[in-house]
Each structure stands twice: as C-alpha cells, then as structure tokens.
Scaffold this motif. Sequence first.
Motif, PDB file in Angstrom:
ATOM      1  N   THR A  92     -22.089  -5.322   3.719  1.00 55.54           N
ATOM      2  CA  THR A  92     -20.780  -4.681   3.722  1.00 55.54           C
ATOM      3  C   THR A  92     -20.921  -3.177   3.913  1.00 55.54           C
ATOM      4  OG1 THR A  92     -20.791  -4.471   1.318  1.00 55.54           O
ATOM      5  CG2 THR A  92     -19.761  -6.438   2.214  1.00 55.54           C
ATOM      6  N   ASP A  93     -19.871  -2.555   4.437  1.00 56.35           N
ATOM      7  CA  ASP A  93     -19.871  -1.096   4.589  1.00 56.35           C
ATOM      8  C   ASP A  93     -19.410  -0.448   3.283  1.00 56.35           C
ATOM      9  OD1 ASP A  93     -17.135  -1.489   4.551  1.00 56.35           O
ATOM     10  OD2 ASP A  93     -16.766  -0.676   6.541  1.00 56.35           O
ATOM     11  N   ASP A  94     -19.219   0.865   3.294  1.00 57.87           N
ATOM     12  CA  ASP A  94     -18.822   1.594   2.089  1.00 57.87           C
ATOM     13  C   ASP A  94     -17.469   1.150   1.544  1.00 57.87           C
ATOM     14  OD1 ASP A  94     -21.151   2.996   2.260  1.00 57.87           O
ATOM     15  OD2 ASP A  94     -20.256   4.858   2.967  1.00 57.87           O
ATOM     16  N   ASN A  95     -16.614   0.610   2.421  1.00 64.10           N
ATOM     17  CA  ASN A  95     -15.284   0.166   2.002  1.00 64.10           C
ATOM     18  C   ASN A  95     -15.281  -1.286   1.535  1.00 64.10           C
ATOM     19  OD1 ASN A  95     -14.151   2.664   2.681  1.00 64.10           O
ATOM     20  ND2 ASN A  95     -13.933   2.043   4.808  1.00 64.10           N
ATOM     21  N   GLY A  96     -16.422  -1.952   1.565  1.00 59.69           N
ATOM     22  CA  GLY A  96     -16.512  -3.330   1.136  1.00 59.69           C
ATOM     23  C   GLY A  96     -16.189  -4.340   2.222  1.00 59.69           C
ATOM     24  N   THR A  97     -16.008  -3.871   3.457  1.00 56.89           N
ATOM     25  CA  THR A  97     -15.713  -4.756   4.576  1.00 56.89           C
ATOM     26  C   THR A  97     -17.014  -5.352   5.113  1.00 56.89           C
ATOM     27  OG1 THR A  97     -13.873  -3.304   5.160  1.00 56.89           O
ATOM     28  CG2 THR A  97     -14.569  -4.898   6.823  1.00 56.89           C
ATOM     29  N   PRO A  98     -17.088  -6.671   5.244  1.00 60.08           N
ATOM     30  CA  PRO A  98     -18.309  -7.280   5.781  1.00 60.08           C
ATOM     31  C   PRO A  98     -18.565  -6.863   7.230  1.00 60.08           C
ATOM     32  CG  PRO A  98     -16.910  -8.933   4.754  1.00 60.08           C
ATOM     33  CD  PRO A  98     -16.114  -7.674   4.828  1.00 60.08           C
ATOM     34  N   LEU A  99     -19.821  -6.573   7.544  1.00 57.27           N
ATOM     35  CA  LEU A  99     -20.208  -6.217   8.909  1.00 57.27           C
ATOM     36  C   LEU A  99     -20.593  -7.484   9.657  1.00 57.27           C
ATOM     37  CD1 LEU A  99     -22.473  -3.103   8.260  1.00 57.27           C
ATOM     38  CD2 LEU A  99     -20.100  -3.131   8.999  1.00 57.27           C
ATOM     39  N   THR A 100     -20.228  -7.536  10.932  1.00 57.98           N
ATOM     40  CA  THR A 100     -20.637  -8.641  11.784  1.00 57.98           C
ATOM     41  C   THR A 100     -21.431  -8.076  12.954  1.00 57.98           C
ATOM     42  OG1 THR A 100     -18.562  -8.536  13.021  1.00 57.98           O
ATOM     43  CG2 THR A 100     -18.659 -10.091  11.193  1.00 57.98           C
ATOM     44  N   LYS A 101     -22.248  -8.911  13.530  1.00 59.14           N
ATOM     45  CA  LYS A 101     -23.104  -8.477  14.632  1.00 59.14           C
ATOM     46  C   LYS A 101     -22.246  -7.896  15.751  1.00 59.14           C
ATOM     47  CE  LYS A 101     -26.742 -10.044  17.678  1.00 59.14           C
ATOM     48  NZ  LYS A 101     -27.628 -11.134  18.054  1.00 59.14           N
ATOM     49  N   GLY A 102     -22.615  -6.693  16.200  1.00 59.39           N
ATOM     50  CA  GLY A 102     -21.903  -6.026  17.285  1.00 59.39           C
ATOM     51  C   GLY A 102     -20.893  -4.992  16.833  1.00 59.39           C
ATOM     52  N   ASP A 103     -20.623  -4.895  15.521  1.00 56.28           N
ATOM     53  CA  ASP A 103     -19.666  -3.907  15.031  1.00 56.28           C
ATOM     54  C   ASP A 103     -20.170  -2.493  15.269  1.00 56.28           C
ATOM     55  OD1 ASP A 103     -17.826  -5.726  14.076  1.00 56.28           O
ATOM     56  OD2 ASP A 103     -18.496  -5.590  11.989  1.00 56.28           O
ATOM     57  N   PRO A 104     -19.330  -1.593  15.814  1.00 56.32           N
ATOM     58  CA  PRO A 104     -19.731  -0.187  15.901  1.00 56.32           C
ATOM     59  C   PRO A 104     -19.646   0.449  14.510  1.00 56.32           C
ATOM     60  CG  PRO A 104     -17.553  -0.491  16.846  1.00 56.32           C
ATOM     61  CD  PRO A 104     -18.049  -1.844  16.441  1.00 56.32           C
ATOM     62  N   ILE A 105     -20.695   1.164  14.135  1.00 59.36           N
ATOM     63  CA  ILE A 105     -20.752   1.761  12.803  1.00 59.36           C
ATOM     64  C   ILE A 105     -21.245   3.203  12.880  1.00 59.36           C
ATOM     65  CG2 ILE A 105     -21.083  -0.400  11.537  1.00 59.36           C
ATOM     66  CD1 ILE A 105     -24.098   0.218  11.488  1.00 59.36           C
ATOM     67  N   LEU A 106     -20.982   3.924  11.811  1.00 58.73           N
ATOM     68  CA  LEU A 106     -21.499   5.274  11.621  1.00 58.73           C
ATOM     69  C   LEU A 106     -22.323   5.236  10.350  1.00 58.73           C
ATOM     70  CD1 LEU A 106     -21.493   8.381  12.218  1.00 58.73           C
ATOM     71  CD2 LEU A 106     -19.508   8.497  10.713  1.00 58.73           C
ATOM     72  N   ILE A 107     -23.641   5.459  10.465  1.00 59.86           N
ATOM     73  CA  ILE A 107     -24.485   5.492   9.277  1.00 59.86           C
ATOM     74  C   ILE A 107     -25.001   6.915   9.075  1.00 59.86           C
ATOM     75  CG2 ILE A 107     -25.166   3.072   9.376  1.00 59.86           C
ATOM     76  CD1 ILE A 107     -27.827   3.917  10.588  1.00 59.86           C
ATOM     77  N   ARG A 108     -25.256   7.229   7.817  1.00 61.55           N
ATOM     78  CA  ARG A 108     -25.818   8.540   7.479  1.00 61.55           C
ATOM     79  C   ARG A 108     -27.200   8.295   6.897  1.00 61.55           C
ATOM     80  NH1 ARG A 108     -24.063  13.461   7.468  1.00 61.55           N
ATOM     81  NH2 ARG A 108     -24.869  15.017   6.051  1.00 61.55           N
ATOM     82  N   CYS A 109     -28.201   8.918   7.521  1.00 54.09           N
ATOM     83  CA  CYS A 109     -29.599   8.750   7.144  1.00 54.09           C
ATOM     84  C   CYS A 109     -30.270  10.119   7.174  1.00 54.09           C
ATOM     85  CB  CYS A 109     -30.276   7.824   8.154  1.00 54.09           C
ATOM     86  SG  CYS A 109     -31.070   6.430   7.474  1.00 54.09           S
ATOM     87  N   GLN A 110     -30.854  10.538   6.075  1.00 49.90           N
ATOM     88  CA  GLN A 110     -31.556  11.823   6.007  1.00 49.90           C
ATOM     89  C   GLN A 110     -30.702  12.962   6.566  1.00 49.90           C
ATOM     90  OE1 GLN A 110     -35.208  11.097   8.095  1.00 49.90           O
ATOM     91  NE2 GLN A 110     -36.026   9.847   6.449  1.00 49.90           N
TER      92      GLN A 110
ATOM     93  N   CYS B 111     -23.898   3.828  16.076  1.00 47.62           N
ATOM     94  CA  CYS B 111     -24.669   2.730  16.650  1.00 47.62           C
ATOM     95  C   CYS B 111     -23.893   1.430  16.486  1.00 47.62           C
ATOM     96  CB  CYS B 111     -26.034   2.635  15.976  1.00 47.62           C
ATOM     97  SG  CYS B 111     -25.959   2.582  14.180  1.00 47.62           S
ATOM     98  N   ARG B 112     -24.537   0.332  16.824  1.00 49.31           N
ATOM     99  CA  ARG B 112     -23.936  -0.996  16.715  1.00 49.31           C
ATOM    100  C   ARG B 112     -24.794  -1.820  15.761  1.00 49.31           C
ATOM    101  NH1 ARG B 112     -20.602  -2.219  20.478  1.00 49.31           N
ATOM    102  NH2 ARG B 112     -21.679  -1.022  22.062  1.00 49.31           N
ATOM    103  N   TYR B 113     -24.169  -2.452  14.760  1.00 51.45           N
ATOM    104  CA  TYR B 113     -24.880  -3.272  13.780  1.00 51.45           C
ATOM    105  C   TYR B 113     -25.349  -4.565  14.441  1.00 51.45           C
ATOM    106  CZ  TYR B 113     -25.617  -6.381   9.811  1.00 51.45           C
ATOM    107  OH  TYR B 113     -26.148  -7.280   8.924  1.00 51.45           O
ATOM    108  N   MET B 114     -26.620  -4.918  14.241  1.00 52.96           N
ATOM    109  CA  MET B 114     -27.182  -6.125  14.848  1.00 52.96           C
ATOM    110  C   MET B 114     -27.668  -7.146  13.818  1.00 52.96           C
ATOM    111  SD  MET B 114     -26.452  -5.573  17.863  1.00 52.96           S
ATOM    112  CE  MET B 114     -27.146  -7.039  18.566  1.00 52.96           C
ATOM    113  N   GLY B 115     -27.703  -6.792  12.547  1.00 55.41           N
ATOM    114  CA  GLY B 115     -28.090  -7.751  11.514  1.00 55.41           C
ATOM    115  C   GLY B 115     -29.264  -7.257  10.680  1.00 55.41           C
ATOM    116  N   MET B 116     -29.816  -8.184   9.913  1.00 49.16           N
ATOM    117  CA  MET B 116     -30.971  -7.896   9.074  1.00 49.16           C
ATOM    118  C   MET B 116     -32.154  -8.674   9.631  1.00 49.16           C
ATOM    119  SD  MET B 116     -29.850  -5.857   6.668  1.00 49.16           S
ATOM    120  CE  MET B 116     -31.163  -5.892   5.479  1.00 49.16           C
ATOM    121  N   LYS B 117     -33.308  -7.999   9.710  1.00 48.93           N
ATOM    122  CA  LYS B 117     -34.515  -8.648  10.218  1.00 48.93           C
ATOM    123  C   LYS B 117     -35.697  -8.207   9.368  1.00 48.93           C
ATOM    124  CE  LYS B 117     -35.095  -8.689  14.711  1.00 48.93           C
ATOM    125  NZ  LYS B 117     -35.429  -8.207  16.064  1.00 48.93           N
ATOM    126  N   ASN B 118     -36.337  -9.155   8.703  1.00 51.89           N
ATOM    127  CA  ASN B 118     -37.500  -8.885   7.849  1.00 51.89           C
ATOM    128  C   ASN B 118     -37.220  -7.801   6.814  1.00 51.89           C
ATOM    129  OD1 ASN B 118     -39.039 -10.787   9.265  1.00 51.89           O
ATOM    130  ND2 ASN B 118     -39.640  -9.266  10.779  1.00 51.89           N
TER     131      ASN B 118
END
Length: 87
Positions: free
Chosen positions: A14-32, A38-45
């Motif tokens: 889920t994102d910060d608002n609690g909305t579930p993300l699905t593959k292909g969703d455009p997102i804004l992430i903050r890192c460092q 970018c576009r969310y593609m899922g979880m891998k390993n």
Amino acid sequence: MAIQVEKKEIITVTDDNGTPLTKGDPILIRCQDQDIVCRYMGMKNGYFVTETLDSTNENKYRTGSIESCRRISGIREWPVVEAKREA
C-alpha cells in the motif's frame, strides 16, 4: 494422486494513503532525499521493484530505504511529432 497441496502467498503493498498498489501504477517514491517518479512492478525476492515510465530500466529498492510512496495520476506520453513541434 489422491491429494494435491498448493501454497499461495499473497503480498499486498500500500502507499502512504493506504491504497493498495497494483502492477503498472505510476508512483512517486522518496529515497535518500530524492523524489523518483516511476511505475510499480511488484515485489521480487524481498525488493520493491519499479521501472522507468518509458519501460526501459528496472530498479530495485529495499523496503526500508523508501521514505514515502504515493500513487500519482495525470501522467501521459507525448507523441514524438507533437513534442518536436512544441520545442
């Protein structure tokens, strides 16, 4: 075979608002202290996997390194001809 066993694992991201993300969703992430569109593609390993909006590069992030995540909308691609006219 008398019995068949199948294990399924369901991961909900889920994102910060609690909305579930699905593959292909455009997102804004903050890192460092960097904002990344970018576009969310899922979880891998165990990694949070994204790809660039033009689908050319795949990126992996540790979930602990993502400071915030928000779904965004209003992103569209401009045709090459139209983009050249506006430049």
